[in-house]
Motif scaffolding. Structure first.
Motif, mmCIF file in Angstrom:
data_model
loop_
_atom_site.group_PDB
_atom_site.id
_atom_site.type_symbol
_atom_site.label_atom_id
_atom_site.label_comp_id
_atom_site.label_asym_id
_atom_site.label_seq_id
_atom_site.Cartn_x
_atom_site.Cartn_y
_atom_site.Cartn_z
ATOM 1 N N THR A 73 0.923 -1.183 0.009
ATOM 2 C CA THR A 73 0.102 0.102 0.097
ATOM 3 C C THR A 73 1.081 1.219 0.152
ATOM 4 O O THR A 73 2.072 1.185 0.464
ATOM 5 N N GLY A 74 0.328 2.420 -0.637
ATOM 6 C CA GLY A 74 1.003 3.642 -0.567
ATOM 7 C C GLY A 74 0.926 4.240 0.600
ATOM 8 O O GLY A 74 0.233 3.824 1.600
ATOM 9 N N THR A 75 1.906 5.234 0.972
ATOM 10 C CA THR A 75 2.035 5.930 2.079
ATOM 11 C C THR A 75 1.221 7.388 1.939
ATOM 12 O O THR A 75 0.865 7.896 3.138
ATOM 13 N N ASP A 76 0.831 7.741 0.768
ATOM 14 C CA ASP A 76 0.089 8.925 0.687
ATOM 15 C C ASP A 76 -1.566 8.645 0.974
ATOM 16 O O ASP A 76 -2.093 7.670 0.839
ATOM 17 N N LYS A 77 -1.859 9.905 1.318
ATOM 18 C CA LYS A 77 -3.336 9.608 1.765
ATOM 19 C C LYS A 77 -4.284 10.103 0.480
ATOM 20 O O LYS A 77 -3.814 10.850 -0.277
ATOM 21 N N PRO A 78 -5.276 9.385 0.563
ATOM 22 C CA PRO A 78 -6.238 9.543 -0.614
ATOM 23 C C PRO A 78 -6.602 10.945 -1.099
ATOM 24 O O PRO A 78 -6.924 11.677 -0.028
ATOM 25 N N GLY A 79 -6.630 11.523 -2.273
ATOM 26 C CA GLY A 79 -6.957 12.676 -2.639
ATOM 27 C C GLY A 79 -5.887 13.804 -2.333
ATOM 28 O O GLY A 79 -6.024 15.146 -2.618
ATOM 29 N N GLU A 80 -4.745 13.396 -1.736
ATOM 30 C CA GLU A 80 -3.797 14.304 -1.380
ATOM 31 C C GLU A 80 -2.961 14.843 -2.635
ATOM 32 O O GLU A 80 -2.369 13.881 -3.062
ATOM 33 N N LYS A 81 -2.793 16.018 -2.858
ATOM 34 C CA LYS A 81 -2.080 16.555 -4.097
ATOM 35 C C LYS A 81 -0.914 17.046 -3.483
ATOM 36 O O LYS A 81 -0.712 17.668 -2.790
ATOM 37 N N LYS A 82 0.278 16.412 -4.087
ATOM 38 C CA LYS A 82 1.563 16.970 -4.079
ATOM 39 C C LYS A 82 2.206 17.446 -5.206
ATOM 40 O O LYS A 82 1.625 17.146 -6.600
ATOM 41 N N SER A 83 3.067 18.484 -5.025
ATOM 42 C CA SER A 83 3.710 19.250 -6.112
ATOM 43 C C SER A 83 4.502 18.191 -6.866
ATOM 44 O O SER A 83 5.010 17.112 -6.135
ATOM 45 N N LEU A 84 4.991 18.515 -7.862
ATOM 46 C CA LEU A 84 6.053 17.577 -8.459
ATOM 47 C C LEU A 84 7.147 17.455 -7.777
ATOM 48 O O LEU A 84 7.924 16.499 -8.085
ATOM 49 N N ASN A 85 7.895 18.432 -7.307
ATOM 50 C CA ASN A 85 9.087 18.383 -6.431
ATOM 51 C C ASN A 85 8.770 17.733 -5.265
ATOM 52 O O ASN A 85 9.761 17.013 -5.007
ATOM 53 N N GLU A 86 7.664 17.822 -4.741
ATOM 54 C CA GLU A 86 7.408 16.673 -3.394
ATOM 55 C C GLU A 86 7.373 15.265 -3.921
ATOM 56 O O GLU A 86 7.791 14.385 -3.275
ATOM 57 N N ARG A 87 6.920 15.146 -5.063
ATOM 58 C CA ARG A 87 6.862 13.790 -5.549
ATOM 59 C C ARG A 87 8.087 13.256 -6.187
ATOM 60 O O ARG A 87 8.483 12.037 -5.761
ATOM 61 N N LEU A 88 9.021 14.110 -6.823
ATOM 62 C CA LEU A 88 10.324 13.636 -7.116
ATOM 63 C C LEU A 88 11.359 13.481 -6.128
ATOM 64 O O LEU A 88 12.225 12.541 -5.944
ATOM 65 N N TRP A 89 11.186 14.292 -5.124
ATOM 66 C CA TRP A 89 12.255 14.269 -3.981
ATOM 67 C C TRP A 89 11.413 14.572 -2.629
ATOM 68 O O TRP A 89 11.321 15.366 -1.866
ATOM 69 N N PRO A 90 10.915 13.381 -2.299
ATOM 70 C CA PRO A 90 10.095 13.329 -0.915
ATOM 71 C C PRO A 90 10.759 13.481 0.253
ATOM 72 O O PRO A 90 10.080 14.131 1.149
ATOM 73 N N ASP A 91 12.099 13.523 0.356
ATOM 74 C CA ASP A 91 12.788 13.615 1.551
ATOM 75 C C ASP A 91 13.598 15.187 1.544
ATOM 76 O O ASP A 91 13.941 15.359 2.856
ATOM 77 N N MET A 92 13.104 15.765 0.871
ATOM 78 C CA MET A 92 13.590 17.215 0.842
ATOM 79 C C MET A 92 12.595 18.199 1.614
ATOM 80 O O MET A 92 11.329 18.106 1.544
#
Length: 92
Positions: A73-92
């Motif tokens: 299962t994924g760790t993201d919450k359903p419906g939660e929108k993240k920016s491209l930067n947040e998706r590419l570099w989640p640890d930053m």
């Protein structure tokens, strides 16, 4: 030599003992899946190397590495929108 090989795999702490039957089943499953024409099995039986611990261990390891996939299962919450930067570099 073949009897010694069988005894060696039966005594192996990772593949033998109570795990021996499962190890043999795993090795046979790999041969059934990947040796469709039975030529590899024929060579292993004719040469006696089908009883060699290294062959049995290799086939059992192959089966274990290709076992059934697990659902992740994924760790993201359903419906939660993240920016491209947040998706590419989640640890930053």
């Amino acid at each position: 030599a073949r009897r010694g090989w069988v005894e060696a795999i039966k005594a192996d702490p990772e593949f033998g003992g109570t795990r021996f039957d499962g190890t043999i089943n795993d090795a046979q499953a790999v041969l059934r899946r990947f040796d469709g024409d039975g030529q590899v099995l024929e060579v292993l039986q004719a040469s006696g190397f089908g009883d060699h611990p290294a062959i049995i261990k290799m086939l059992a390891r192959i089966k274990r590495s290709i076992s059934e996939d697990e659902f992740v299962t994924g760790t993201d919450k359903p419906g939660e929108k993240k920016s491209l930067n947040e998706r590419l570099w989640p640890d930053m």
